[in-house]
Structure formats: C-alpha cells, structure tokens
Design an enzyme around this catalytic site. Structure first.
Site, PDB file in Angstrom:
ATOM      1  N   LYS A  60       0.861  -1.355   0.026  1.00  0.00           N
ATOM      2  CA  LYS A  60       0.117   0.184   0.146  1.00  0.00           C
ATOM      3  C   LYS A  60       0.864   1.152   0.060  1.00  0.00           C
ATOM      4  CE  LYS A  60      -3.886   1.786   2.560  1.00  0.00           C
ATOM      5  NZ  LYS A  60      -4.767   1.426   3.852  1.00  0.00           N
ATOM      6  N   SER A 138      -9.732   1.346   3.159  1.00  0.00           N
ATOM      7  CA  SER A 138      -8.905   2.240   2.327  1.00  0.00           C
ATOM      8  C   SER A 138      -7.822   1.392   1.365  1.00  0.00           C
ATOM      9  CB  SER A 138      -8.051   3.212   2.991  1.00  0.00           C
ATOM     10  OG  SER A 138      -7.084   2.667   4.218  1.00  0.00           O
ATOM     11  N   SER A 162      -9.808  -0.928   7.345  1.00  0.00           N
ATOM     12  CA  SER A 162      -9.237  -0.789   6.216  1.00  0.00           C
ATOM     13  C   SER A 162      -8.657  -2.008   5.472  1.00  0.00           C
ATOM     14  CB  SER A 162      -8.379   0.566   6.046  1.00  0.00           C
ATOM     15  OG  SER A 162      -9.073   1.695   6.508  1.00  0.00           O
TER      16      SER A 162
END
Length: 431
Positions: A60, A138, A162
């Site tokens: 990420k 996310s 997330s």
C-alpha cells in the site's frame, strides 16, 4: 512453477489489468522482482528456502519502499522524494523471501472506507462483472491485486477496517493484528492510536504463513477443532442496516459452524455501538490526522480530495478535554470487552452490512458519508479496543465477509480458529 516464472506471469497479468482499469496498481518493479525471485530459485537448489519464498508482495502506498515515493494516494505528496529505505516491516518480509512487485492504490491518506480516489482512480471489485461496484477501502488496490491474482499477499493499514472491508468486498481474506505485533515505523499514519499494519491474502493459510514467519517464537501451525469453540453473536448490532444477501449468508455461516460442532450464542450487546461513537465524539482520528497534516493544509489544501482534506481540517477544533475523555472511555471499553468475551473464542458479525455500493451511488456527498460510516460500523470495534480481527469470504464468489474478532494479543489463536472456520464455511453449498 519456479518463483521467477510465477513473477513473470503476474507481470503479464498486471500489464493487462492496468490496460483495463489503471486504478489498482500505482507502480511496479517486475524486472527487479524477477531477478530476486531467480536468486531465490537458485538458493532453493542448495536447500535454502526462506519461509515466504514463492510469495509476491503488493505494498500500500502509505508504506516506505526504497526508490518509490510514499504518496498515500494523494497529489499533496506527488513531488515527495523516493523513500531512502524500506519500512522495517517491508524489509523483514523481503528478507523472509517475499518479493515486492507493486505499489497499490488507496483512499487518500487512508481516510475513508469506500476506496474512492479522485486522483488515481477508484479500484472496483473483480466480483462485479459490470465493473461498477467499489473494492472498498482504504486498502482498495491491495485487495484487488490479491483477488485478481496480481499479488499473493498485500500489505495494508487498518484504522477502522481498512484491510478487512476491501477483503470482504473482493472475496479474499484480511487480517488486522493487535497493535505492536508488526512494526509500524515507516508507515504514514492516519491515526497513531488506531492504525496497525495488516495483510490481505487469498486464504487464512497464507496469512498464517506470513504471521509465523514474522513472529516465529509462537506455536507452530496446527489445526483447531471447532467442536466446543464458542462464538458470541450480538444479533441486533450485527444485522442492523444489513441487506438481505448479507443476512442470508451470515445465518448460513452460523448454521455451518453449528454443524461443525461450534457453539454460537446469540446475545444482545448494544454497547458495542458505543465504541465507534466514543472515538468520533472525542475526535481522536481527525485530531491525530490534523497534527500531521497541519502544514500541508496551510498551503496545499486545494490538492486534497474534497472528501478528505476538509474533514482532516476539522481536527483543529478538537479540544484536549474531549480527546482525552474519549481515550479514557475506550480504555474502559477494552476492559468491558475482555470481561464480556472471557468465555468466548471470538465475536462473530458480518464484515460489512451490505454489498459493495456502485460508483454512481456514491456520487452525491450525503450518500457517500452515510455509506462510509456504515461500512466500518462493524469492523471498527476491533480497532477501538485493540483486538485482532479477521475477515473471511462468507460465500463463494460473493462480495460478503464474515468477521471474527478475538482477544488482544491472541492473534495466532484467532488465525488458527479462522482457518477452521474457513473450512467449515465450505462444508456444503448454499441452496
């Protein structure tokens, strides 16, 4: 298949995926990855096989990877210098044999549960043939990478769900550990109180493999029988706002667990809904986010996602008394949770109460904010009381997750339990 050939096949798949959507992968380094995989192939011929060899890693964009800028999916950091070193967790994974291939997209600064990103595009779930349903956030790009076969594991961050939310929406498995289990320096935080690094993989076995490699001084992998295991289901809390499909599959999962010998006890627990509200009332996330973003908001406010920057700016208004009062209340919530769960192995709920919304549904702000809040209503419990939590696919090829939340520092035990639950969920198909 050799590791290097596996990496080469994923490189082709990433190129094809990028042509189709261009939203899940921000950067890649497959030439370097193939060289590293080839080196591991050579060493394997001499009997040197590290525990994560054969696994590719998507990272990420809020974690430092040497040579890549850590943009956190934002134009605010578009001109940031490349990281000079890997985050310690990224470095550890590499040393254990995993090979970094891609940097993945995310909700800007991880502030949102739906995965929308107006700067680099919004990843959509591979489980929707129309390509219109979101992947969730996310850690949106990481979930898509794993679900699409573009990476074997994805490293993400989890503030309120997330990692688990996009795992549920993409039909894969997500793990949020207890705080401190994995090193978090080199990660761009949204909220230091709640943020933890977490992983997404196709199955629990892979998550266990990663956890065992990173924390090797605990029990080795072993099966956990479900017979006699006790799960607590708070029915009203779990199914409030749930749509028909989620409710159906949640009840089916309970039936399968009972068939496997587990005890599933339904007991109301309305106070669970307070855990999230306490954090909101005290402004914990926005106050902590504002502390980091203060200078950027002074001269780069126009570069933020309109649904992210203004909300972070509200953190300036949070009073110290409200912030610390909420922290104290959450400390009591941890105690209450531990006492209530002392006779149970895990709390059981859906991961998200509804199917992934479509992009068009989220165009207007009122719907976006309402859906965003409800999306992490169930998963945030684990973050507020610092407990490990796992999301498993609740149905084959459906964007619906089953969430197991365990006891603080009982991460390995929860993963073993989740593996047995994963097996039980496939005892028989839904009719």
């Amino acid at each position: 298949m050799s590791f290097s050939k596996h990496v080469a096949a994923q490189a082709v798949a990433v190129a094809r995926h990028r042509d189709q959507s261009g939203t899940g992968i921000l950067r890649d380094r497959f030439l370097q990855a193939q060289q590293q995989a080839g080196a591991w192939d050579t060493l394997s011929g001499f009997g040197i096989v590290p525990p994560l060899s054969g696994l590719t890693l998507a990272v990420k964009a809020c974690f430092d990877v040497r040579g890549w800028p850590t943009t956190a999916g934002s134009r605010v950091l578009a001109n940031a210098s490349p990281a000079s070193a890997d985050a310690p967790l990224v470095a550890a994974l590499s040393q254990l044999g995993a090979v970094i291939t891609t940097q993945t997209n995310m909700t800007e600064f991880a502030f949102g549960a739906l995965g929308l990103n107006p700067h680099f595009g919004t990843p959509v779930t591979p489980l929707d043939a129309t390509g219109q349903r979101i992947a969730g956030g996310s850690t949106s790009g990481g979930a898509v990478a794993v679900a699409s076969g573009l990476a074997d594991i994805a490293l993400g961050s989890d503030t309120s769900g997330s990692v688990r939310i996009p795992a549920a929406f993409c039909g894969v498995t997500g793990f949020k550990p207890s705080k401190g289990r994995y090193r978090d320096d080199g990660m761009l935080f949204l909220s230091p109180t709640f943020d933890v690094p977490g992983f997404i993989a196709k199955d629990v076995e892979t998550l266990l493999r990663v956890d065992q490699a990173l924390v090797p001084d605990e029990s080795a992998l072993h099966a956990v029988p479900l017979r006699g295991r006790r799960f607590l289901v708070p029915p009203t809390f779990a199914l409030a706002h749930a749509d028909a499909a989620v409710t159906e599959h949640f009840h089916a999962a309970i039936a399968r667990l009972r068939s496997a010998g587990a005890e599933v006890i339904e007991q109301e627990w309305p106070e669970l809904a307070d855990f999230g509200e306490i954090a909101i009332e005290g402004g914990i996330i926005i106050a902590e986010a504002f502390t980091w973003h203060r200078e950027f908001l002074q001269d780069r406010a126009h570069l933020y996602d309109p649904r992210v920057g203004p909300r972070i700016a509200l953190g300036e208004r949070v009073t110290a008394s409200a912030y610390f009062a909420s922290q104290q209340k959450l400390t009591q919530c941890k105690t209450d949770y531990a006492q209530r769960m002392s006779d149970y192995d895990a709390l059981l709920t859906p991961t998200v109460p509804f199917l992934p919304p479509t992009l068009s549904e989220l165009e207007d702000d009122p719907t976006y904010y309402r859906k965003n809040r409800l999306t992490f209503r169930l998963t945030e419990v684990a973050n507020r009381i610092d407990a490990p939590s796992v999301s498993l696919p609740a149905a084959t090829s459906e964007p619906i997750g089953l969430c197991l939340t365990g006891h603080r520092d009982g991460d390995r035990a929860l993963l073993h339990l989740a593996r047995s639950v994963q097996t039980a969920l496939h005892l028989e198909p839904l009719t």
